[in-house]
Write a protein that holds these residues in place. Structure first.
Motif, PDB file in Angstrom:
ATOM      1  N   GLU A  83     -23.568  -1.188  24.293  1.00 55.60           N
ATOM      2  CA  GLU A  83     -23.830  -2.131  23.201  1.00 55.60           C
ATOM      3  C   GLU A  83     -25.016  -1.691  22.354  1.00 55.60           C
ATOM      4  OE1 GLU A  83     -22.038  -6.163  25.376  1.00 55.60           O
ATOM      5  OE2 GLU A  83     -24.198  -5.779  25.335  1.00 55.60           O
ATOM      6  N   GLN A  84     -25.972  -1.009  22.986  1.00 53.54           N
ATOM      7  CA  GLN A  84     -27.125  -0.482  22.238  1.00 53.54           C
ATOM      8  C   GLN A  84     -26.782   0.828  21.543  1.00 53.54           C
ATOM      9  OE1 GLN A  84     -29.790  -0.009  25.493  1.00 53.54           O
ATOM     10  NE2 GLN A  84     -30.597  -2.101  25.396  1.00 53.54           N
ATOM     11  N   GLU A  85     -25.535   1.241  21.684  1.00 49.59           N
ATOM     12  CA  GLU A  85     -25.060   2.505  21.119  1.00 49.59           C
ATOM     13  C   GLU A  85     -25.829   3.701  21.653  1.00 49.59           C
ATOM     14  OE1 GLU A  85     -24.630   2.256  16.927  1.00 49.59           O
ATOM     15  OE2 GLU A  85     -23.055   0.749  17.070  1.00 49.59           O
ATOM     16  N   ALA A  86     -26.322   3.580  22.859  1.00 46.60           N
ATOM     17  CA  ALA A  86     -26.972   4.721  23.504  1.00 46.60           C
ATOM     18  C   ALA A  86     -25.941   5.702  24.067  1.00 46.60           C
ATOM     19  CB  ALA A  86     -27.890   4.241  24.619  1.00 46.60           C
ATOM     20  N   ILE A  87     -24.744   5.224  24.287  1.00 48.02           N
ATOM     21  CA  ILE A  87     -23.650   6.119  24.693  1.00 48.02           C
ATOM     22  C   ILE A  87     -22.450   5.803  23.813  1.00 48.02           C
ATOM     23  CG2 ILE A  87     -24.313   6.488  27.114  1.00 48.02           C
ATOM     24  CD1 ILE A  87     -22.489   4.217  27.925  1.00 48.02           C
ATOM     25  N   ASN A  88     -21.573   6.780  23.610  1.00 45.93           N
ATOM     26  CA  ASN A  88     -20.383   6.509  22.804  1.00 45.93           C
ATOM     27  C   ASN A  88     -19.245   6.019  23.698  1.00 45.93           C
ATOM     28  OD1 ASN A  88     -18.900   8.731  23.855  1.00 45.93           O
ATOM     29  ND2 ASN A  88     -19.843  10.122  22.382  1.00 45.93           N
ATOM     30  N   PRO A  89     -18.163   5.569  23.071  1.00 45.80           N
ATOM     31  CA  PRO A  89     -17.090   4.966  23.869  1.00 45.80           C
ATOM     32  C   PRO A  89     -16.522   5.892  24.939  1.00 45.80           C
ATOM     33  CG  PRO A  89     -16.712   4.596  21.530  1.00 45.80           C
ATOM     34  CD  PRO A  89     -17.886   5.496  21.630  1.00 45.80           C
ATOM     35  N   PHE A  90     -16.399   7.180  24.605  1.00 49.26           N
ATOM     36  CA  PHE A  90     -15.824   8.110  25.592  1.00 49.26           C
ATOM     37  C   PHE A  90     -16.726   8.237  26.793  1.00 49.26           C
ATOM     38  CE2 PHE A  90     -15.596   9.433  21.248  1.00 49.26           C
ATOM     39  CZ  PHE A  90     -14.283   9.133  20.981  1.00 49.26           C
ATOM     40  N   GLN A  91     -18.009   8.293  26.492  1.00 49.74           N
ATOM     41  CA  GLN A  91     -18.976   8.429  27.571  1.00 49.74           C
ATOM     42  C   GLN A  91     -18.958   7.189  28.446  1.00 49.74           C
ATOM     43  OE1 GLN A  91     -22.236   9.268  24.968  1.00 49.74           O
ATOM     44  NE2 GLN A  91     -22.015  11.502  25.214  1.00 49.74           N
ATOM     45  N   GLN A  92     -18.836   6.035  27.827  1.00 50.41           N
ATOM     46  CA  GLN A  92     -18.750   4.809  28.630  1.00 50.41           C
ATOM     47  C   GLN A  92     -17.565   4.877  29.591  1.00 50.41           C
ATOM     48  OE1 GLN A  92     -17.373   1.227  26.769  1.00 50.41           O
ATOM     49  NE2 GLN A  92     -18.420  -0.082  28.251  1.00 50.41           N
ATOM     50  N   VAL A  93     -16.431   5.314  29.054  1.00 48.24           N
ATOM     51  CA  VAL A  93     -15.233   5.375  29.887  1.00 48.24           C
ATOM     52  C   VAL A  93     -15.411   6.404  31.000  1.00 48.24           C
ATOM     53  CG1 VAL A  93     -12.852   6.209  29.831  1.00 48.24           C
ATOM     54  CG2 VAL A  93     -13.603   4.447  28.236  1.00 48.24           C
ATOM     55  N   GLN A  94     -16.056   7.531  30.695  1.00 48.48           N
ATOM     56  CA  GLN A  94     -16.253   8.564  31.714  1.00 48.48           C
ATOM     57  C   GLN A  94     -17.215   8.062  32.808  1.00 48.48           C
ATOM     58  OE1 GLN A  94     -14.571  11.218  31.941  1.00 48.48           O
ATOM     59  NE2 GLN A  94     -15.722  12.925  32.831  1.00 48.48           N
ATOM     60  N   LEU A  95     -18.277   7.357  32.417  1.00 48.89           N
ATOM     61  CA  LEU A  95     -19.173   6.761  33.409  1.00 48.89           C
ATOM     62  C   LEU A  95     -18.431   5.724  34.238  1.00 48.89           C
ATOM     63  CD1 LEU A  95     -22.432   6.379  31.324  1.00 48.89           C
ATOM     64  CD2 LEU A  95     -22.189   7.667  33.458  1.00 48.89           C
ATOM     65  N   ASP A  96     -17.597   4.944  33.538  1.00 49.27           N
ATOM     66  CA  ASP A  96     -16.828   3.942  34.261  1.00 49.27           C
ATOM     67  C   ASP A  96     -15.945   4.604  35.314  1.00 49.27           C
ATOM     68  OD1 ASP A  96     -15.815   1.048  34.330  1.00 49.27           O
ATOM     69  OD2 ASP A  96     -13.972   2.218  34.157  1.00 49.27           O
ATOM     70  N   ALA A  97     -15.387   5.786  34.983  1.00 49.86           N
ATOM     71  CA  ALA A  97     -14.530   6.473  35.957  1.00 49.86           C
ATOM     72  C   ALA A  97     -15.330   6.834  37.203  1.00 49.86           C
ATOM     73  CB  ALA A  97     -13.925   7.723  35.329  1.00 49.86           C
ATOM     74  N   THR A  98     -16.611   7.207  37.027  1.00 51.17           N
ATOM     75  CA  THR A  98     -17.445   7.502  38.193  1.00 51.17           C
ATOM     76  C   THR A  98     -17.659   6.244  39.032  1.00 51.17           C
ATOM     77  OG1 THR A  98     -18.529   9.235  36.932  1.00 51.17           O
ATOM     78  CG2 THR A  98     -19.635   8.508  38.928  1.00 51.17           C
ATOM     79  N   LEU A  99     -17.904   5.126  38.363  1.00 50.92           N
ATOM     80  CA  LEU A  99     -18.088   3.873  39.108  1.00 50.92           C
ATOM     81  C   LEU A  99     -16.799   3.477  39.828  1.00 50.92           C
ATOM     82  CD1 LEU A  99     -20.254   1.781  36.624  1.00 50.92           C
ATOM     83  CD2 LEU A  99     -20.979   3.152  38.583  1.00 50.92           C
ATOM     84  N   VAL A 100     -15.651   3.731  39.202  1.00 51.94           N
ATOM     85  CA  VAL A 100     -14.380   3.438  39.867  1.00 51.94           C
ATOM     86  C   VAL A 100     -14.288   4.234  41.159  1.00 51.94           C
ATOM     87  CG1 VAL A 100     -11.874   3.769  39.710  1.00 51.94           C
ATOM     88  CG2 VAL A 100     -13.115   2.786  37.799  1.00 51.94           C
ATOM     89  N   ARG A 101     -14.706   5.511  41.110  1.00 53.79           N
ATOM     90  CA  ARG A 101     -14.635   6.326  42.328  1.00 53.79           C
ATOM     91  C   ARG A 101     -15.574   5.801  43.409  1.00 53.79           C
ATOM     92  NH1 ARG A 101     -14.652  10.629  38.748  1.00 53.79           N
ATOM     93  NH2 ARG A 101     -16.742  11.251  39.379  1.00 53.79           N
ATOM     94  N   LEU A 102     -16.767   5.337  42.984  1.00 55.28           N
ATOM     95  CA  LEU A 102     -17.695   4.772  43.974  1.00 55.28           C
ATOM     96  C   LEU A 102     -17.106   3.512  44.591  1.00 55.28           C
ATOM     97  CD1 LEU A 102     -21.108   5.325  42.155  1.00 55.28           C
ATOM     98  CD2 LEU A 102     -20.400   6.344  44.325  1.00 55.28           C
ATOM     99  N   CYS A 103     -16.498   2.677  43.745  1.00 58.49           N
ATOM    100  CA  CYS A 103     -15.868   1.443  44.226  1.00 58.49           C
ATOM    101  C   CYS A 103     -14.768   1.795  45.222  1.00 58.49           C
ATOM    102  CB  CYS A 103     -15.302   0.673  43.034  1.00 58.49           C
ATOM    103  SG  CYS A 103     -14.534  -0.881  43.458  1.00 58.49           S
ATOM    104  N   ASP A 104     -14.049   2.887  44.914  1.00 56.72           N
ATOM    105  CA  ASP A 104     -12.969   3.330  45.774  1.00 56.72           C
ATOM    106  C   ASP A 104     -13.508   3.810  47.131  1.00 56.72           C
ATOM    107  OD1 ASP A 104     -10.073   3.770  45.570  1.00 56.72           O
ATOM    108  OD2 ASP A 104     -10.625   5.817  46.120  1.00 56.72           O
ATOM    109  N   ALA A 105     -14.594   4.594  47.090  1.00 58.63           N
ATOM    110  CA  ALA A 105     -15.174   5.096  48.341  1.00 58.63           C
ATOM    111  C   ALA A 105     -15.631   3.920  49.207  1.00 58.63           C
ATOM    112  CB  ALA A 105     -16.339   6.033  48.041  1.00 58.63           C
ATOM    113  N   MET A 106     -16.277   2.923  48.575  1.00 55.68           N
ATOM    114  CA  MET A 106     -16.721   1.751  49.315  1.00 55.68           C
ATOM    115  C   MET A 106     -15.535   1.075  49.999  1.00 55.68           C
ATOM    116  SD  MET A 106     -18.781  -1.535  47.846  1.00 55.68           S
ATOM    117  CE  MET A 106     -17.422  -2.242  46.907  1.00 55.68           C
ATOM    118  N   GLY A 107     -14.438   0.882  49.235  1.00 54.23           N
ATOM    119  CA  GLY A 107     -13.272   0.219  49.791  1.00 54.23           C
ATOM    120  C   GLY A 107     -12.657   1.007  50.934  1.00 54.23           C
ATOM    121  N   ARG A 108     -12.681   2.343  50.809  1.00 51.64           N
ATOM    122  CA  ARG A 108     -12.084   3.148  51.872  1.00 51.64           C
ATOM    123  C   ARG A 108     -12.898   3.051  53.159  1.00 51.64           C
ATOM    124  NH1 ARG A 108     -10.582   8.896  50.999  1.00 51.64           N
ATOM    125  NH2 ARG A 108     -12.241   9.205  49.468  1.00 51.64           N
TER     126      ARG A 108
END
Lengths: 299, 299, 299, 299, 299
Positions: free
Chosen positions: D168-193
C-alpha cells in the motif's frame, strides 16, 4: 475400476489355464519317468525348490509393486485430467470479461474439453476417436482434428487458439492468458504422461525371465515331490502352479492400464464424470447419468 | 522400448555365458576334489547356501528395484521432453502477435527443437550430433552449436536468444516472455536430469559386491550338492547359475539407459515422435513415419 | 562417481578387517570351549541362525535402500544446481536490456555462480572455501563473503543485490526480476537440501543396532557350526562375516555423501562442469578440461 | 540429531526391559510346565516359529521403512523452513525500494521469522511458546499472538499484514507482493505439514498387532526350544527377544519426531541455525553460537 | 486418527471371526478324515506350507505398504486442505483494498470455505452435506449448491465468482486475482485427489487372490500338522489363522479411508480445525472446541 463388482472366477482361471496345463503335463512325464528310470532320477532335496521359491516370490513382489505403481500412476493422470478440466472451465468463467462471456463461448470450450477427454481415452486404447468427437465438436473443428494423427493434441491446439483470440479481443488480460496457458500446459502434460505409460512396455526381458523362473521352480518342485508323495504330487503341484501364475497374471493386468480390457483404467467412466461436472457448471438441465460400470472389472 | 518384440533367447544367454562357464569349471573342480580328497571336504549343510541365497535374493531385488527406477526416470525425462516440445510450439503460436507470427519463425523454432531432441539423444549416447543437426539447422546456428562442447545447451541458448528478440520487437508481452522462459527452464532441467542419469554410474562397489556374492553362494551350493547328488549336481547348479546371473544381468541393462545398446531408452524413436507432432502442428504435408522399432529390444 | 574405475580390492577389505578379526577371535574361543567344555555347550540347531539371518538380511536391505536414496538425493541436488546455474546465465542474457548487458556484468555473475558451486562443495565437506573463492571473486565481494559464517549464502545475497540493482536501473522489468528471483529461490533451496543431507546423521541408534545384530547372528552361527564342521567352521564363518560386513559397509559409504572421502558425490567435478558450461556461454576461449576422476571411487 | 554422539547403552536397554522381562517369565513357566506335564506339551517343530519369524521380520521391515519416511519427512519440512526463512529475508532486501528499506523494517521481519521458527518448534512439542516469543517480538505483536490458539499462524498473519502495508505504501510492486506471498504460502505449507505429522498417530491398530505378533513368535519359539535345549533355552530366547524388541522400539522412536524426547527432530537447533543466518544477513555483530547438541540423541 | 485411544480388542477380533471359524471347521474335517482314511492322506512335509507362507508374507507386506500409502496420501490431501484454507483467508485479507475489505466479505468467504471442508468430507463418506451447509451458507448460495450433484465443486464455483467480482470492482489487481486463482486451483486439485482415492477400489482381483492364498496356506499347514501334532494342531492353526487374517484386515482398513468407519481419515475433526483457525483469523470471540475424538479409532 469404479465398482467392486463380482468377477466370475472362471474368467480369471481361464487366463492361467494354458500355463497350468503345460505344467501338469511336465509333472505327469516325471511320474512316468519315475516308474521306468526311477533310480536314475536325481534326488532333489526340498531345500532347493525352497531357495528358488524364495527368490521368485521376491521377484514377483517387486513386479507386483512396479505394476501397481504404473496402474496407480495411470489413475493419477486421469485424476489430474478431471481436476484440470474443471479448473479450465472455472477459470474461463472467472477471467473472461462479462461482455465476452457468452453461453456459446463457454459451451464451445466445455464441449471441446469433453471431446478431448473421450478422445484421449479412445486414442490410448487404440480406437479411432472420430466417431465420438462428432458428438461434441462443430464441423470445422472436427475437420481440423481429422487432419492430425494425434487428435487430442489437435484439440489442445484449438484451445490455445481460442485463448489467443480472447486475448486479442482483450476479453482477458495478459496475466489471465498466462494463467490459462498454465492450465493447458498441465493438460498437455497429463496427455503426454498417459501416452508414456501406454507406449512403454514393461521390460519384456524381465517379464519373460519371471515366467521362465516360475516354470523352473515348479519343475524342480515337481521332481522333488515325485519321490515323496507319488500321485499326490499332482494336486499339490497344481495348487502351487495356480498360486504363482495367478500372482504373475494379476501383475501383468496392472502393467498395461490402457489395453481395451475389462481391467483398464476406466477412462470412459472418468470422461463421463468430467462431462457431468462441466454440464452442471454450464447449468444445463440434461445431464447424463454416471456411466454404469462396464460388465465387470478384473481388479 | 516401444515394441514388445521377440528377442532371440540366444542373445540373452550369450551375455551370461562367461559367468556360467566359470561356475561350471569350479563345480567340476569340486567333483574331482571329491574323488581324491572326498573325506576331507567340509560338510556343508544345505541350510548354509539357503541363508546366503535368501540374502542375495534380497540384494538382487533391491538392485532390480533401483535399476528399474533409473530406467523409468530416464523414460519420464524423455516423456517430459515430448510434452514441453509440444508446449513450446503451442505457446509461441498462441503468444506471438499476428503480424510477427510468420511461418518462417514457427518453422525455425520447431526445427531447432527437433534438432535439440535428436542432438540430446545422440550426445547422451556419446555420439557426435553434428551430422544430425545439419538436417534441421540453418548454417549460422549450426556454426554456433559447433563451437560448444555441449550442443543441446547451445541450442537452448539460441532459443532464449530468439525469445529475447521477440520481446524486444514487442511481438510478445513481458508475461508471455516469462511464461516461455519457464518452458525453456523445464527443457534445461530435463536435459540436466538425463545427463545426470548418464554420468552417474550405479555404485560400482555395490555392483561388484553383488557379483561376488552370487559366486560365493553358488560355490557354497556346489560344495553342498556334490555330496548329495554326485554328477547330477552339474545340471542343478547350472540351473541356479542361469537364474541368478540372468536376474543380475537384467538389472544391469536397466541401470544405464543411454549406452547405445538395444536396451536403451528409445531416444531416437521419441525424438521422431516429437518431429511428427511438431510438423503436424506446422501443418506440413510430409510427415515422416514413426520410427520402426530398432532390431529388437532386450527389455 | 563419474568413472567406473577399478578399485583395489585391498582398499575395501581393509575397511572391514577389524570386524572380521574380532569375529574370528570369537570363533576360535568357541573352538577352544568345545574342546574343554563341549558337552555343556548348548545345541544350536541351524534353524536359529537361519531365522536371525533372514531378519538381518531384511534390515540390511532396508538400510541399503535408504542409503541409496540419500546418495541419489545428494546427486539430484547437485544435478539441479547444474541446471539452475545454466538457467541463471541464460536468463540474465535473455532478460537484461541490450545497453546494460555488458560482458563485465555477465562475467561477474557467471564467476560468482562458479564460486558459489565450488564454495558450496567445499563447505559441505567441511573445508574452508576462501582459498577457492579468491580465484573467482573481486576483492570487495570476497571481503563480504569473508564476514559470513555461511559463504554460499553470502554469495546468494550478492546475487539478489545485483538483481535488485539491475531492476532499479530498469535494465530488467518487474516480471523478469521475479522470474530471476525464482531461479535464486531454487538455488537457495538446493543449498539447503544439501546442507540437510550433510547435517542429518543416519539414525545412529539404528546403525549400531544393525552392527550388533550382525555380531549376534554370526556368533550364533559360529556356535552352531562348531558342532557340525569342526575346524572347517573357521573359513565358512569368515565367508559369512565378509559378506554381511561388506554389505553393511557399502550402505554406510552411501549414507554420507559429503564426507571428503573417495566415495563422495563428486562435487568438485560437478562444479567444474558448471564452470565449463558457463565459460562457453560467456564465449571464453580458454575453457578448463573436465576434472579427471579423483584417484578412485569406492562406489 | 546433528551429532553422532555416544548413547549410553543402558538407556536403550531400559526401554525394552519390561517386554523382555514378561517374555522371560513366560519362558520360565514353560520350563516348569515341561517338568510337570512334559509329555502333554505339543511338539512344535522349529519350522513353525521359523515361518512366523519370517512374517514378523517383513512386518518389522515395513514398519521401519514407514517410520524412517516419517522421520525423514519431518526433517525435510524443517529443511524447507530453513530455506524459506533465508529466502524471505533475501527477497524483502531485494524487493523493497531503497527509501523504505530501513534497518528497523528488516529487523522486525527477521525477528518475527525467528520467533515463528522457535514458536512452531515449541508448539509441535506441546510447549507454550509465549516465553520464547517475548524475546523476539514487540509488545503489540506479542499481544496479538497471545490471543490466538495457533501462535505460528498468528505470526504468519502478521507477516502478510506487513507485506500488505509495504504494497500500500508502494514500497513493493504488485509482482513482488505476489512473489513474497508465494514464500509465505510455502511457509504456511511447511507449518501444516509438520502439524500433520505431529497429529497423525501411526496406525495404533498396526502398532499393537506387530507387538502382539512378536510375543506370539517368541512364545512359540520358547515352546519349541524347551524340548531341544532345556535350560539353555533361556539365554537363546533372551537374545531373540532383545533383537526383535529393539528393532520395534527403534521404529517407534522414529515415528513421532516431535515428542519432546531426545530422539526428536532437533527443531530448536534448526531454529537456532535460522537465527544465525538471519542475524548475519542483518549484519549484526553478535551472533549466537550454534546450539550445542542436547544431552544425546537416541538415533 | 487423532487420538491414540484404546480400542476394545473384541472389536478387532469380531472382524476376523468368520474367516477363522471357517478355517477351524476345515481343520476339524481334516482331523476326522485322518481317523477314517489316515493312510490315504498325502504326506505334506512342513517345507511346503513354509514356501507358501513366505510368498504370502511378501504379498501381505506389499499390500500393507500400498494400503499405508493410500491412507497416508488421504491424510496428506486433507493436510493440504488445511493449509490452503488458511492461505486463502490470509491472501484475501492481504490483497483486497482497505475500502472493500469489509468484515462481511471476509466472513462470507471464510464460512463458505468451512462449508466446503465439511461438505467435501461428508460427500466423500457418501452422506448428504446439505444439512451441514445450511449452518454456514446464506440462502442464495445454499440454493445454488443444492442444484449441483457435486456440492463442493459448486462452492468452488462460488469462490471463483466472488474473486471475479472483486477483480471487476478493482478491489484486487490482476496479479492478485491470478494468485488467488492459484490457491483455488490447489483446492480443486485436493478435492479431485480425495475423490480419486474414494472412487478407485484397491484392485479387487488382487484382494481376493490374497484372501484365497491365505486359505490355501492355512489348509496346507493344517494337513501337514494333523500328522505331527494330532489335536494340538487346532490351537496352533488358530494362532496362525489369527495372525494372517489380522494383518490382511489391518491392510484392508487402511485402503479405504473415506468409508464412514471409525478407521477413516478424521475429515470432520480436520474440518473443525479449519473452522477454528479461520474463526480466529476473523477475530471471532466464540470459537468451537476441537472435536473430541470419535468413539475410538481402529488404527
Amino acid at each position: 475400476m469404479l465398482l467392486d463388482a463380482k468377477l466370475p472366477p472362471s474368467f480369471i482361471l481361464r487366463q492361467i489355464l494354458p500355463d497350468v496345463a503345460v505344467l501338469l503335463i511336465i509333472s505327469v512325464i516325471f511320474q512316468v519317468l519315475k516308474v521306468f528310470v526311477g533310480p536314475y532320477l536325481p534326488p532333489i532335496p526340498l531345500s532347493l525348490p525352497s531357495i528358488l521359491g524364495g527368490s521368485i516370490s521376491l521377484l514377483l513382489a517387486f513386479t507386483l509393486s512396479q505394476s501397481y505403481d504404473r496402474w496407480w500412476e495411470a489413475r493419477k493422470v486421469w485424476g489430474a485430467i478431471v481436476n484440470d478440466s474443471r479448473t479450465l472451465l472455472l477459470q474461463v468463467r472467472s477471467f473472461v470479461k462479462a461482455d465476452h462471456l457468452t453461453p456459446a463461448l463457454l459451451r464451445g470450450l466445455a464441449y471441446r474439453q469433453m471431446a478431448w477427454c473421450y478422445g484421449l481415452g479412445e486414442a490410448l486404447r487404440g480406437q479411432d476417436p472420430m466417431a465420438t468427437l462428432v458428438r461434441y465438436l462443430p464441423a470445422q473443428e472436427l475437420a481440423y482434428a481429422g487432419q492430425h494423427a494425434n487428435k487430442p493434441l489437435a484439440l489442445l491446439a484449438l484451445h490455445t487458439q481460442q485463448i489467443k483470440t480472447l486475448y486479442e479481443q482483450e476479453a482477458i488480460n495478459p496475466f489471465q492468458q498466462v494463467q490459462l496457458d498454465a492450465t493447458l500446459v498441465r493438460l498437455c502434460d497429463a496427455m503426454g504422461r498417459a501416452e508414456r505409460i501406454k507406449s512403454t512396455v514393461f521390460p519384456t526381458n524381465y517379464r519373460r525371465l519371471v515366467h521362465f523362473l516360475i516354470y523352473l521352480f515348479l519343475g524342480t518342485l515337481s521332481l522333488s515331490l515325485v519321490e515323496i508323495n507319488g500321485l499326490w504330487e499332482l494336486p499339490i503341484l497344481l495348487m502351487f502352479a495356480v498360486t504363482f501364475f495367478l500372482v504373475e497374471r494379476t501383475a501383468r493386468y496392472m502393467q498395461d492400464p490402457f489395453s481395451d480390457l475389462p481391467t483398464d483404467t476406466p477412462v470412459t467412466a472418468i470422461a463421463r464424470t468430467v462431462e457431468i461436472n462441466l454440464r452442471q457448471l454450464l447449468e444445463e438441465d440434461e445431464v447424463p447419468a454416471p456411466l454404469p460400470a462396464e460388465a465387470f472389472y478384473l481388479m
